[in-house]
Design a protein around this motif. Structure first.
Motif, PDB file in Angstrom:
ATOM      1  N   ILE A   1      24.675 -58.713  93.365  1.00 50.48           N
ATOM      2  CA  ILE A   1      23.691 -58.868  94.446  1.00 50.48           C
ATOM      3  C   ILE A   1      22.855 -57.615  94.603  1.00 50.48           C
ATOM      4  CG2 ILE A   1      23.487 -59.094  96.957  1.00 50.48           C
ATOM      5  CD1 ILE A   1      25.935 -61.040  96.743  1.00 50.48           C
ATOM      6  N   LYS A   2      23.510 -56.457  94.482  1.00 49.96           N
ATOM      7  CA  LYS A   2      22.763 -55.202  94.600  1.00 49.96           C
ATOM      8  C   LYS A   2      21.742 -55.081  93.470  1.00 49.96           C
ATOM      9  CE  LYS A   2      26.418 -52.646  97.016  1.00 49.96           C
ATOM     10  NZ  LYS A   2      27.416 -51.550  96.903  1.00 49.96           N
ATOM     11  N   SER A   3      22.209 -55.406  92.237  1.00 54.53           N
ATOM     12  CA  SER A   3      21.269 -55.317  91.110  1.00 54.53           C
ATOM     13  C   SER A   3      20.120 -56.327  91.269  1.00 54.53           C
ATOM     14  CB  SER A   3      22.014 -55.570  89.802  1.00 54.53           C
ATOM     15  OG  SER A   3      22.540 -56.888  89.780  1.00 54.53           O
ATOM     16  N   LEU A   4      20.455 -57.536  91.758  1.00 52.06           N
ATOM     17  CA  LEU A   4      19.407 -58.537  91.962  1.00 52.06           C
ATOM     18  C   LEU A   4      18.434 -58.122  93.059  1.00 52.06           C
ATOM     19  CD1 LEU A   4      21.491 -61.833  91.701  1.00 52.06           C
ATOM     20  CD2 LEU A   4      19.761 -61.033  90.092  1.00 52.06           C
ATOM     21  N   ALA A   5      18.950 -57.466  94.130  1.00 58.12           N
ATOM     22  CA  ALA A   5      18.055 -56.987  95.192  1.00 58.12           C
ATOM     23  C   ALA A   5      17.100 -55.928  94.650  1.00 58.12           C
ATOM     24  CB  ALA A   5      18.885 -56.419  96.345  1.00 58.12           C
ATOM     25  N   LYS A   6      17.634 -55.053  93.766  1.00 52.81           N
ATOM     26  CA  LYS A   6      16.775 -54.037  93.165  1.00 52.81           C
ATOM     27  C   LYS A   6      15.710 -54.689  92.291  1.00 52.81           C
ATOM     28  CE  LYS A   6      17.091 -49.743  90.481  1.00 52.81           C
ATOM     29  NZ  LYS A   6      18.013 -48.857  89.737  1.00 52.81           N
ATOM     30  N   ASP A   7      16.142 -55.677  91.473  1.00 56.74           N
ATOM     31  CA  ASP A   7      15.169 -56.399  90.619  1.00 56.74           C
ATOM     32  C   ASP A   7      14.138 -57.145  91.462  1.00 56.74           C
ATOM     33  OD1 ASP A   7      16.508 -55.534  88.366  1.00 56.74           O
ATOM     34  OD2 ASP A   7      17.791 -57.332  88.258  1.00 56.74           O
ATOM     35  N   LEU A   8      14.595 -57.690  92.603  1.00 57.63           N
ATOM     36  CA  LEU A   8      13.674 -58.420  93.475  1.00 57.63           C
ATOM     37  C   LEU A   8      12.616 -57.504  94.065  1.00 57.63           C
ATOM     38  CD1 LEU A   8      13.019 -61.133  94.824  1.00 57.63           C
ATOM     39  CD2 LEU A   8      14.561 -60.489  96.678  1.00 57.63           C
ATOM     40  N   SER A   9      13.027 -56.306  94.490  1.00 58.24           N
ATOM     41  CA  SER A   9      12.044 -55.369  95.039  1.00 58.24           C
ATOM     42  C   SER A   9      11.036 -54.955  93.972  1.00 58.24           C
ATOM     43  CB  SER A   9      12.775 -54.135  95.600  1.00 58.24           C
ATOM     44  OG  SER A   9      13.470 -53.465  94.551  1.00 58.24           O
ATOM     45  N   GLU A  10      11.528 -54.735  92.726  1.00 55.51           N
ATOM     46  CA  GLU A  10      10.602 -54.397  91.643  1.00 55.51           C
ATOM     47  C   GLU A  10       9.650 -55.563  91.347  1.00 55.51           C
ATOM     48  OE1 GLU A  10      13.040 -53.318  88.387  1.00 55.51           O
ATOM     49  OE2 GLU A  10      13.640 -51.357  89.226  1.00 55.51           O
ATOM     50  N   ALA A  11      10.218 -56.789  91.367  1.00 57.38           N
ATOM     51  CA  ALA A  11       9.374 -57.955  91.109  1.00 57.38           C
ATOM     52  C   ALA A  11       8.330 -58.146  92.204  1.00 57.38           C
ATOM     53  CB  ALA A  11      10.251 -59.207  90.994  1.00 57.38           C
ATOM     54  N   GLU A  12       8.713 -57.871  93.474  1.00 59.22           N
ATOM     55  CA  GLU A  12       7.738 -57.972  94.560  1.00 59.22           C
ATOM     56  C   GLU A  12       6.611 -56.962  94.395  1.00 59.22           C
ATOM     57  OE1 GLU A  12       9.924 -57.586  98.137  1.00 59.22           O
ATOM     58  OE2 GLU A  12      10.570 -59.703  98.185  1.00 59.22           O
ATOM     59  N   GLU A  13       6.968 -55.733  93.968  1.00 60.03           N
ATOM     60  CA  GLU A  13       5.922 -54.740  93.726  1.00 60.03           C
ATOM     61  C   GLU A  13       4.978 -55.207  92.607  1.00 60.03           C
ATOM     62  OE1 GLU A  13       7.904 -51.119  92.927  1.00 60.03           O
ATOM     63  OE2 GLU A  13       8.535 -50.759  95.017  1.00 60.03           O
ATOM     64  N   GLN A  14       5.586 -55.729  91.500  1.00 65.16           N
ATOM     65  CA  GLN A  14       4.758 -56.230  90.405  1.00 65.16           C
ATOM     66  C   GLN A  14       3.874 -57.395  90.856  1.00 65.16           C
ATOM     67  OE1 GLN A  14       7.389 -57.204  87.231  1.00 65.16           O
ATOM     68  NE2 GLN A  14       7.964 -55.054  86.791  1.00 65.16           N
ATOM     69  N   TYR A  15       4.449 -58.297  91.696  1.00 67.33           N
ATOM     70  CA  TYR A  15       3.670 -59.431  92.193  1.00 67.33           C
ATOM     71  C   TYR A  15       2.506 -58.971  93.063  1.00 67.33           C
ATOM     72  CZ  TYR A  15       2.469 -63.463  95.027  1.00 67.33           C
ATOM     73  OH  TYR A  15       1.792 -64.460  95.677  1.00 67.33           O
ATOM     74  N   ALA A  16       2.745 -57.972  93.921  1.00 69.39           N
ATOM     75  CA  ALA A  16       1.675 -57.466  94.780  1.00 69.39           C
ATOM     76  C   ALA A  16       0.562 -56.843  93.933  1.00 69.39           C
ATOM     77  CB  ALA A  16       2.233 -56.437  95.773  1.00 69.39           C
ATOM     78  N   HIS A  17       0.967 -56.068  92.887  1.00 64.56           N
ATOM     79  CA  HIS A  17      -0.038 -55.463  92.002  1.00 64.56           C
ATOM     80  C   HIS A  17      -0.845 -56.538  91.277  1.00 64.56           C
ATOM     81  CE1 HIS A  17      -1.849 -52.390  89.487  1.00 64.56           C
ATOM     82  NE2 HIS A  17      -1.451 -53.065  88.385  1.00 64.56           N
ATOM     83  N   ALA A  18      -0.122 -57.568  90.764  1.00 66.59           N
ATOM     84  CA  ALA A  18      -0.824 -58.649  90.059  1.00 66.59           C
ATOM     85  C   ALA A  18      -1.737 -59.428  91.007  1.00 66.59           C
ATOM     86  CB  ALA A  18       0.201 -59.595  89.418  1.00 66.59           C
ATOM     87  N   LEU A  19      -1.279 -59.617  92.273  1.00 60.87           N
ATOM     88  CA  LEU A  19      -2.109 -60.323  93.240  1.00 60.87           C
ATOM     89  C   LEU A  19      -3.373 -59.564  93.554  1.00 60.87           C
ATOM     90  CD1 LEU A  19      -2.314 -62.753  95.149  1.00 60.87           C
ATOM     91  CD2 LEU A  19      -1.112 -61.398  96.876  1.00 60.87           C
ATOM     92  N   ARG A  20      -3.258 -58.243  93.665  1.00 61.64           N
ATOM     93  CA  ARG A  20      -4.449 -57.443  93.928  1.00 61.64           C
ATOM     94  C   ARG A  20      -5.441 -57.538  92.761  1.00 61.64           C
ATOM     95  NH1 ARG A  20      -0.578 -53.915  96.218  1.00 61.64           N
ATOM     96  NH2 ARG A  20      -0.422 -52.738  94.251  1.00 61.64           N
ATOM     97  N   ASN A  21      -4.898 -57.476  91.529  1.00 60.84           N
ATOM     98  CA  ASN A  21      -5.774 -57.606  90.353  1.00 60.84           C
ATOM     99  C   ASN A  21      -6.432 -58.991  90.305  1.00 60.84           C
ATOM    100  OD1 ASN A  21      -5.241 -55.003  89.351  1.00 60.84           O
ATOM    101  ND2 ASN A  21      -3.348 -55.704  88.379  1.00 60.84           N
ATOM    102  N   HIS A  22      -5.626 -60.010  90.638  1.00 60.07           N
ATOM    103  CA  HIS A  22      -6.164 -61.370  90.618  1.00 60.07           C
ATOM    104  C   HIS A  22      -7.272 -61.550  91.665  1.00 60.07           C
ATOM    105  CE1 HIS A  22      -6.327 -65.697  90.275  1.00 60.07           C
ATOM    106  NE2 HIS A  22      -6.063 -65.815  91.574  1.00 60.07           N
TER     107      HIS A  22
END
Length: 342
Positions: free
Chosen positions: A99-120
């Motif tokens: 769960i801890k590793s997944l939470a870390k991956d989720l936070s990284e994925a949210e950052e990537q999603y926000a960056h991609a959303l801004r580019n989009h």
């Protein structure tokens, strides 16, 4: 000695001996059947008692065996619970780390999603600006083409109107010229007709006077002949005149009947025409109704095909579910048999 003793001492015949032997056999068979019935009844009672006793003993053995099995099963379950608690703690620790590793991956994925959303969003804004410029250019070209077409239409309309007015003036001139020619020719023909009329009138007056003198002589001669012929005719046709009068009355009556029949025929023809019109209207209505019914039939057939397809699909799904359920029920029955055997 008595009569009975004398009869007993008399020898028996073969038939009597055979009857006695048959009676003895029957008595022995009945005694054997009675013994068999008593023996079977005794054995049945004994078997029922044995079954009752065996059932009681089996219940006692089962109760004692169940108590022993329960004690053994409780000890085994306590051991299994201890083992399961240890394994559960290990699994919980593993799950926490996951769960801890997944939470870390989720936070990284949210950052990537926000960056991609801004580019989009940036790309979408650029595309919208490009589309607006394109629409403005298209609107300008459309306005220019529209203005050119309106100018061309106005010029063509003006030329058509001018040509139409010229043709109207030309036709009016032609009509006036034709009318003047007609008036002139009419006046000339009237003058010619008047002169011819006067000549013919004078000529006819002269011929009329000459013919009048001739006709007076011929009329006097003809009148005399006519009186003679009339007298002869009236004398000869008196009977025919009476018959003619009767036939005339019959003819008037027949003409009235024919007129009445003609009126009836006219009424019937009018009724036939009206009924034909009604038949045509009813045929059109029936044709429309038949077309509507055919359309409804086609829609119903389409719905029926859809429902059949849905039914076959649902049947296949239910059959698959039934197969799964039978397989699962067989597996559960096997597992329950294993548990019961254990």
């Amino acid at each position: 000695m008595s009569k009975k003793e004398k009869k007993a001492k008399t020898p028996l015949s073969d038939e009597e001996q055979l009857l006695l032997f048959q009676q003895k056999l029957l008595a022995e068979e009945e005694m054997a059947k009675k013994k068999e019935r008593l023996l079977s009844q005794f054995l049945k009672d004994k078997l029922a008692k044995e079954e009752h006793n065996s059932a009681l003993n089996l219940n006692k053995i089962n109760t004692q065996w169940r108590t022993v099995l329960r004690e053994v099963k409780t000890r085994e379950l306590h051991k299994d619970i201890e083992i399961l608690s240890q394994t559960f703690e290990r699994v919980v620790d593993c799950k926490d780390s996951v769960i801890k590793s997944l939470a870390k991956d989720l936070s990284e994925a949210e950052e990537q999603y926000a960056h991609a959303l801004r580019n989009h969003l940036h790309n979408v804004d650029q595309l919208l600006a490009l589309q607006r410029r394109r629409l403005n250019l298209l609107e300008e070209s459309y306005n220019m083409e529209l203005e050119a077409l309106t100018k061309e239409f106005e010029t063509e309309r003006k030329t058509i109107i001018d040509q139409h007015e010229k043709e109207i003036h030309y036709l009016q001139d032609v009509f006036m010229a034709m009318e003047q020619n007609y008036i002139d020719s009419e006046y000339e023909s009237k003058l010619e007709f008047q002169s011819m009329w006067d000549d013919l009138k004078n000529k006819n007056l002269e011929e009329k006077h000459f013919l009048r003198l001739q006709l007076e002589n011929t009329v006097e001669d003809l009148w005399r002949r006519f009186q003679e012929a009339l007298k002869n005719y009236t004398d000869a046709t008196e009977d025919r005149k009476i018959a003619f009068e009767t036939l005339k009355v019959k003819d008037e009556k027949s003409s009235k009947e024919i007129e009445a029949q003609m009126k009836k025929i006219q009424k019937l023809q009018d009724a036939i025409i009206i009924s034909k019109g009604k038949i045509m209207i009813h045929s059109r209505d029936s044709e429309d109704q038949n077309q509507y019914i055919r359309n409804d039939k086609e829609l119903v057939l389409v719905q029926l095909r859809k429902l059949k397809a849905q039914r076959t699909q649902a049947r296949a799904v239910s059959q698959e579910n039934l197969v799964k359920l039978t397989l699962e029920s067989n597996a559960t029955l096997k597992a329950l048999r294993k548990i019961v055997d254990k």
